[in-house]
Write an enzyme that holds these catalytic residues in place. Sequence first.
Site, mmCIF file in Angstrom:
data_model
loop_
_atom_site.group_PDB
_atom_site.id
_atom_site.type_symbol
_atom_site.label_atom_id
_atom_site.label_comp_id
_atom_site.label_asym_id
_atom_site.label_seq_id
_atom_site.Cartn_x
_atom_site.Cartn_y
_atom_site.Cartn_z
ATOM 1 N N LYS A 152 0.843 -1.197 0.000
ATOM 2 C CA LYS A 152 0.000 0.000 0.000
ATOM 3 C C LYS A 152 0.881 1.252 0.000
ATOM 4 O O LYS A 152 1.582 1.536 0.964
ATOM 5 C CB LYS A 152 -0.895 0.037 1.240
ATOM 6 C CG LYS A 152 -1.955 1.123 1.113
ATOM 7 C CD LYS A 152 -2.513 1.577 2.441
ATOM 8 C CE LYS A 152 -1.882 2.812 2.985
ATOM 9 N NZ LYS A 152 -2.007 4.038 2.196
ATOM 10 N N GLU A 227 9.907 1.073 10.624
ATOM 11 C CA GLU A 227 10.880 2.152 10.367
ATOM 12 C C GLU A 227 10.132 3.451 10.643
ATOM 13 O O GLU A 227 9.244 3.823 9.877
ATOM 14 C CB GLU A 227 11.366 2.112 8.914
ATOM 15 C CG GLU A 227 12.150 0.871 8.542
ATOM 16 C CD GLU A 227 13.569 0.846 9.091
ATOM 17 O OE1 GLU A 227 13.942 1.755 9.849
ATOM 18 O OE2 GLU A 227 14.286 -0.112 8.766
ATOM 19 N N CYS A 261 13.353 10.963 7.343
ATOM 20 C CA CYS A 261 13.518 10.452 8.703
ATOM 21 C C CYS A 261 14.969 10.569 9.160
ATOM 22 O O CYS A 261 15.235 10.585 10.352
ATOM 23 C CB CYS A 261 13.059 9.006 8.765
ATOM 24 S SG CYS A 261 13.802 7.991 7.491
ATOM 25 N N GLU A 354 9.769 15.778 15.821
ATOM 26 C CA GLU A 354 10.183 15.618 14.424
ATOM 27 C C GLU A 354 9.347 16.594 13.586
ATOM 28 O O GLU A 354 8.162 16.365 13.362
ATOM 29 C CB GLU A 354 9.935 14.181 13.962
ATOM 30 C CG GLU A 354 10.451 13.933 12.563
ATOM 31 C CD GLU A 354 10.101 12.552 12.033
ATOM 32 O OE1 GLU A 354 8.965 12.092 12.238
ATOM 33 O OE2 GLU A 354 10.966 11.932 11.387
HETATM 34 P P1 TAP Z 1 2.016 8.001 8.466
HETATM 35 O O1 TAP Z 1 0.917 8.964 8.582
HETATM 36 O O2 TAP Z 1 2.347 7.179 9.644
HETATM 37 O O3 TAP Z 1 1.631 7.092 7.207
HETATM 38 C C1 TAP Z 1 2.490 6.101 6.700
HETATM 39 C C2 TAP Z 1 1.677 5.067 5.944
HETATM 40 O O4 TAP Z 1 0.802 4.390 6.859
HETATM 41 C C3 TAP Z 1 0.773 5.637 4.859
HETATM 42 O O5 TAP Z 1 0.728 4.736 3.770
HETATM 43 C C4 TAP Z 1 -0.577 5.717 5.567
HETATM 44 O O6 TAP Z 1 -1.696 5.688 4.705
HETATM 45 C C5 TAP Z 1 -0.531 4.461 6.399
HETATM 46 N N1 TAP Z 1 -1.441 4.477 7.548
HETATM 47 C C6 TAP Z 1 -1.939 5.548 8.211
HETATM 48 N N2 TAP Z 1 -2.734 5.132 9.222
HETATM 49 C C7 TAP Z 1 -2.752 3.785 9.197
HETATM 50 C C8 TAP Z 1 -3.379 2.784 9.988
HETATM 51 N N3 TAP Z 1 -4.148 3.095 11.025
HETATM 52 N N4 TAP Z 1 -3.158 1.490 9.679
HETATM 53 C C9 TAP Z 1 -2.371 1.150 8.653
HETATM 54 N N5 TAP Z 1 -1.736 2.049 7.858
HETATM 55 C C10 TAP Z 1 -1.915 3.363 8.138
HETATM 56 O O7 TAP Z 1 3.394 8.695 8.073
HETATM 57 P P2 TAP Z 1 3.663 9.757 6.922
HETATM 58 O O8 TAP Z 1 3.260 11.086 7.403
HETATM 59 O O9 TAP Z 1 3.114 9.265 5.627
HETATM 60 O O10 TAP Z 1 5.256 9.667 6.795
HETATM 61 C C11 TAP Z 1 6.105 10.450 7.543
HETATM 62 C C12 TAP Z 1 6.709 9.651 8.708
HETATM 63 O O11 TAP Z 1 7.397 8.517 8.231
HETATM 64 C C13 TAP Z 1 7.739 10.445 9.472
HETATM 65 O O12 TAP Z 1 7.548 10.275 10.842
HETATM 66 C C14 TAP Z 1 9.057 9.821 9.061
HETATM 67 O O13 TAP Z 1 10.110 9.966 9.965
HETATM 68 C C15 TAP Z 1 8.673 8.406 8.855
HETATM 69 N N6 TAP Z 1 9.638 7.754 7.985
HETATM 70 C C16 TAP Z 1 10.507 6.851 8.529
HETATM 71 C C17 TAP Z 1 11.442 6.251 7.726
HETATM 72 C C18 TAP Z 1 12.398 5.258 8.300
HETATM 73 S S1 TAP Z 1 13.159 4.339 7.258
HETATM 74 N N7 TAP Z 1 12.569 5.138 9.585
HETATM 75 C C19 TAP Z 1 11.498 6.534 6.375
HETATM 76 C C20 TAP Z 1 10.609 7.451 5.860
HETATM 77 C C21 TAP Z 1 9.660 8.042 6.683
HETATM 78 P P3 TAP Z 1 -2.374 7.052 4.162
HETATM 79 O O14 TAP Z 1 -1.523 7.470 3.026
HETATM 80 O O15 TAP Z 1 -3.722 6.667 3.725
HETATM 81 O O16 TAP Z 1 -2.367 8.029 5.286
#
Ligand code: TAP
Length: 451
Positions: A152, A227, A261, A354
């Site tokens: 997804k 992650e 991140c 963050e």
């Molecule tokens: P999230 O809001 O956590 O979303 C990540 C993914 O999870 C999206 O595909 C989202 O879908 C999905 N999701 C949301 N709620 C869910 C639920 N209840 N059950 C299952 N899946 C769900 O994060 P974001 O804002 O997209 O990304 C930014 C974050 O990612 C930052 O905190 C960043 O640090 C972290 N990040 C970490 C890494 C590593 S490698 N540690 C790398 C990149 C990013 P939707 O698109 O529909 O919301």
Amino acid sequence: MTAVINPATEAVVAQVAATSLEDTDAAIERAHVALASWRAVAPGDRARLLRRFADAVDADVENLAQLEVSNSGHTIGNARWEARNVRDVLHYYAATPERLLGKQIPVPGGVNMTFNEPLGVVGIIVPWNFPMPIAGWGFAPALAAGNTVVLKPAELTPLTAIRLGELAAEAGIPPGVFTVLPGKGSVVGQRFVTHPAVRKVVFTGSTEVGKQIMAGCADQVKRVTLELGGKNANIVFADSDLEKAAATAPYGVFDNAGQDCCARSRILVQRSVFDRFMELLEPAVAGVVVGDPAAEATEMGPLISAEHHDRVAGYLDDGTNVAFRGSAPDGPGFWFPPTVVLPSGPTDRIVTDEVFGPVVTVLPFEDEADAISLANDTEYGLSGSIWTNDVGRALRVSRAVEAGNLSVNSHSSVRYWTPFGGFKQSGLGRELGPDAALAFTEVKNVFIATD
Ligand code: TAP
């Protein structure tokens, strides 16, 4: 249908259907059915299919990169690197099927051996900040180890994932083995957590959602790799090459508009060189080229969405001590200038949270112990940089900082052949590197009596 927006122009670039709960279930069932035949593919043939997939990605690098520029606002240079990274992880893990070696362990009265068995269906949930690499880091080792995958993408950034699904099919990956399901996290992602046929969830995203995923997976003792977020320190000692440390600090935090991140969003500078460092940092920040992400010279594009722009802006108010800022275009587009903040202390919200945007704080420290204490004063532990010309100090501090990926005199965190992941609340498990495929297997032990 969900409108996909170009964050640099605010124009609608595509309409994408959101997968329903029923269609998610059907895709998981197909992935479950496909397991037996995918497992039965001879190791050399599975390796060949993954290499063909890699070659298809290679032939499509420019198209994938342009898609990412228009969907995510990534600079064209970064987007090409990201597409090539997917190609490279596929080639790297294509070596796995022929090298998943079990062990033969001496025991009396028989032969004892281990097998690395695939887990089953793996659900991969990808965030919007690096849609291509993060997808590839999950699906390449998972497929190589004999699992089938449902993936997804983030709702905001589905286009390159959809294209990768097409390329997999064109390369001959059999139906049901790799399925891309655009849609909502609360529907598709959540179903990966609750569906009993999904045996592992790989989640990259916020720490908040990661905790919910982990709690949900506990119900079925489902395997999970997380992650999550980061609030990474860039520690600059007085004995470092200060010019280089200051010249590279903007890249360390503002790459991908700080939506990374691994962004080094807390600069810690030894007090004796603090003022000199700030003098050197100001022109470096002013020099960051912010603008049209499709232009070859651009170094920083927009934020992903209006909502995210407001979230980042919310960290700055009239009381924030902004030292200096770089430039950013006027709208349309979700632009935010590179911003350097002098906080009042290490407990300010802008230092502890963050921010996930082009905002960096700079704080002084006294000595090595103070630097380590400040660097570790966070529940995150993903990455960090240490600038020093003293090799003993470089080793001492790298061992003492609680983070999964550290670089000395560099900001480089990611190589597909080295392990990547977080300490503390930055995650669980490791991706990439020589052992990542093993995280998609269960060890089975078999004893055959000979006496
Ligand atoms: P999230 O809001 O956590 O979303 C990540 C993914 O999870 C999206 O595909 C989202 O879908 C999905 N999701 C949301 N709620 C869910 C639920 N209840 N059950 C299952 N899946 C769900 O994060 P974001 O804002 O997209 O990304 C930014 C974050 O990612 C930052 O905190 C960043 O640090 C972290 N990040 C970490 C890494 C590593 S490698 N540690 C790398 C990149 C990013 P939707 O698109 O529909 O919301």
